[in-house]
Write an enzyme that holds these catalytic residues in place. Sequence first.
Site, PDB file in Angstrom:
ATOM      1  CG  ASP A 483      -0.670  66.078 -22.966  1.00 32.87           C
ATOM      2  OD1 ASP A 483       0.112  66.629 -23.651  1.00 32.87           O
ATOM      3  OD2 ASP A 483      -1.541  65.357 -23.360  1.00 32.87           O
TER       4      ASP A 483
HETATM    5  C1  BGC Z   1      -3.515  62.240 -22.906  1.00 31.87           C
HETATM    6  C2  BGC Z   1      -1.957  61.803 -22.817  1.00 31.87           C
HETATM    7  C3  BGC Z   1      -1.518  62.560 -21.801  1.00 31.87           C
HETATM    8  C4  BGC Z   1      -2.107  62.167 -20.417  1.00 31.87           C
HETATM    9  C5  BGC Z   1      -1.409  62.898 -19.334  1.00 31.87           C
HETATM   10  C6  BGC Z   1      -4.095  61.874 -21.476  1.00 31.87           C
HETATM   11  O1  BGC Z   1      -5.570  62.308 -21.293  1.00 31.87           O
HETATM   12  O2  BGC Z   1      -4.201  61.076 -23.532  1.00 31.87           O
HETATM   13  O3  BGC Z   1      -1.591  62.127 -23.987  1.00 31.87           O
HETATM   14  O4  BGC Z   1      -0.030  61.879 -21.751  1.00 31.87           O
HETATM   15  O5  BGC Z   1      -3.349  62.523 -20.316  1.00 31.87           O
HETATM   16  O6  BGC Z   1      -1.580  64.332 -19.416  1.00 31.87           O
END
Ligand code: BGC
Length: 810
Positions: A483
């Site tokens: 993200d």
């Molecule tokens: C989120 C995921 C994300 C991951 C890496 C997590 O906190 O829940 O959706 O893919 O972080 O960014």
Amino acid sequence: MKFGHFDDEAKEYVITTPKTPLPWINYLGTKEFFSLISNTCGGYSFFKDAKLLRLTRYRYNNVPMDNNGKYYYINDGKDVWNPGWQPSRTPLDFYECRHGIGYSRFTGKKNGLSAEVLAFVPTDDACEINKVTIKNESDTVKEFKLFSYVEWCFWNADDDMKNFQRLLSCGEVEIKGSAIYHKTEYRERRNHFGFFSCNCEINGFDTIRDDFLGLYNDNDRPDVVVNGKALNTVASGWLPIASHEIDITLQPGESKSIVFILGYVENPDDDKWESYGVINKKRAEEMQERYNTDEKVEEAFSALKAYWDNLLSIYRTTTGDDKVNRMVNIWNQYQCMVTFNMSRSASYYESGIGRGMGFRDSCQDILGFVHLIPDRARERIIDIASTQFEDGRAYHQYQPLTKKGNSDIGSGFNDDPLWLIAAVSAYVRETGDLSILDVQTPFDNDESKSTPLMDHLKRSFNFTATHKGPHGLPLIGRADWNDCLNLNCFSEHPGESFQTFGPSEGPVAESIFIAGMFVKYGNEYADICELRGDKAEADRARKEVKLVYDATLDAGWDGKWFVRAYDAFSHKVGSEECEEGKIFIEPQGFCVMAGIGVPEGNAKTALDSVKEKLDTRYGIMILQPAYTKYHLELGEISSYPPGYKENAGIFCHNNPWVSIAETVLGRGDRAFEIYKKTCPAYIENISEIHRTEPYVYSQMVAGRDAKFHGEAKNSWLTGTAAWTFVNISQYILGVYPTLKGLSVDPCVPKDFGNFKIDRKFRDAVYHINVEHTSGSEKGVKKLIVDGKEVKGTVVPFEEGKTEYNVTVVM
Ligand code: BGC
């Protein structure tokens, strides 16, 4: 250093000091009513939704750290103390907290009294039961007072922390017998109330917090408890609580138990009142009645244990390694169920008022628990798919109560659609239930726009196939799994959300991670098409997959590893030519898992590079070298201090991807080495460094660049749970559900030894014995099913057969 130990027989972690490096919590509840409970009785309860229907108040970000819970105070004339140590923090003569599967048990001893609190949520009721048992272990008569204490939350936990001008005038309670009812807002628009009751006569009660505590007191030494006399206060506005006073006399050796219930009740709109202004307590009293004796509580507790024993009997292994056994048979599967229930909503790091359910998160959670409760996986899949858009895109999040897509965050995370294929494929492989593919499923929750689920998968697949960039690689959109890699964002001002700022789509930035996903899940999509007899669609899909496979080996290969992405200027991200962030973990794990570059040799080179560049004693870092400055063109990833989170932290979630990738290459020693590095049971003895609970995975461990290298954060609610379970159960121990039946193809360390697995699969039980030849890491030499040798690794499925005895020689 350890702060407790595992009790595998009881399926418990036994904490022997209240001063753990961080609060070590557990979850109570299996369906709708849930509680978080720490090793010192902190935590809170809610019904279905941690934001909208919160029963009791918790204070995140407070001092001391773990503030507020369900507390029992004892005033024995000499001291005021709590069996769980908090909040009085009076030193105890003995302390123990046993976190079990769906329950926690606390024992505190002081001045010759022993007090035990057993806390659990029954399988079929909306309440938490606390059975408090006090025993006089001295040889003199003991007279003392017990005070209970919970602080009500004004239901909406977000409002509860903000809207004081309104809420401080709204609080309302009722008291009847030994039950205290919280009915704030019941008069107008709510049809639900909470209660806190006990099954014995009380000597007094309190419902006004500031009178109970004393206005300028903490909750460590409430005035009422210290003075030993309840004030019988009836709240009107301000901050209502529920507290009972119970005076007890115990002869030497005598004990007494009291059952407290924190309940949630809904009444039909036309049956809300017993008389004018008095709530209808019929349902509450029936609930109190259901647990008003020790026997009834014992029965409910046994039912809870049976519920979990049944779930945990579905996949069981016996290996020569206790730690593998305990993680596989108990804790990893337990964490998978908790992540399924909670998604990423309520933990000690997720406030319960933040994001809703993640589209990709929930799809991945399914991978870890689908074998346990396939019916609920089916329901969840339809919920998730119903939020998809007609063009295959997906809302990034949806709300658990309404099940509607969340327009605040919207769409544009281009990996999301493919996770739907991953979840459906896992479900169909596990259950063989193809009927799910025909379920009419809406787009964007609009029933008038429904098509069969299979068509949703096609649109997921096509979305990626038709959204490619200059190198023929999938466009990244706002971000992919990571993200924080925001290649179209370009945010320059604080307060702008990296996830929603800027355009949701750019025509250039591409993701090699999504390419890996497309190859893996595109092939799984083609397999499903084929099984349904749609050969033409399967062929079309495989052709599309081949295009991306080739593009990945071409433009997605950096020489020694897979490139991570191309940014909005078509510059490489995660390449030798970058100054920082030269190599990323995600494409190495996922591309190899998908089989990309395996015959060509790139896969091996990529994983060797991971070992050389990203490995540490605590796990594999997400990237190296860490970003030391903010890169406008990369976004949030470079906003974290080096070593934390997505900027070179050890993201536990993608460590299993690399471990699985190693099994694809048949390197069992390395796969298992990676498995052990982040696996809680193996790092229990460095709990002073790791700090989070030694029985569950955390999202992140600080990387080599961080000051506190090895320290974990964000325990419990992480996709790590599902992926590590997939890794150990399906790849390392090697029992993998295929569309055609159960495949057994382990990949283990050379000295692993023989092991067994008992696995329920569809309508049968498989007793699998693996005879491991020392020195071998992978490769089935012989597969014997009920005495007959069979070719390949898949146990042939026979209709109506309920038991299979399988021997695998490797
Ligand atoms: C989120 C995921 C994300 C991951 C890496 C997590 O906190 O829940 O959706 O893919 O972080 O960014």
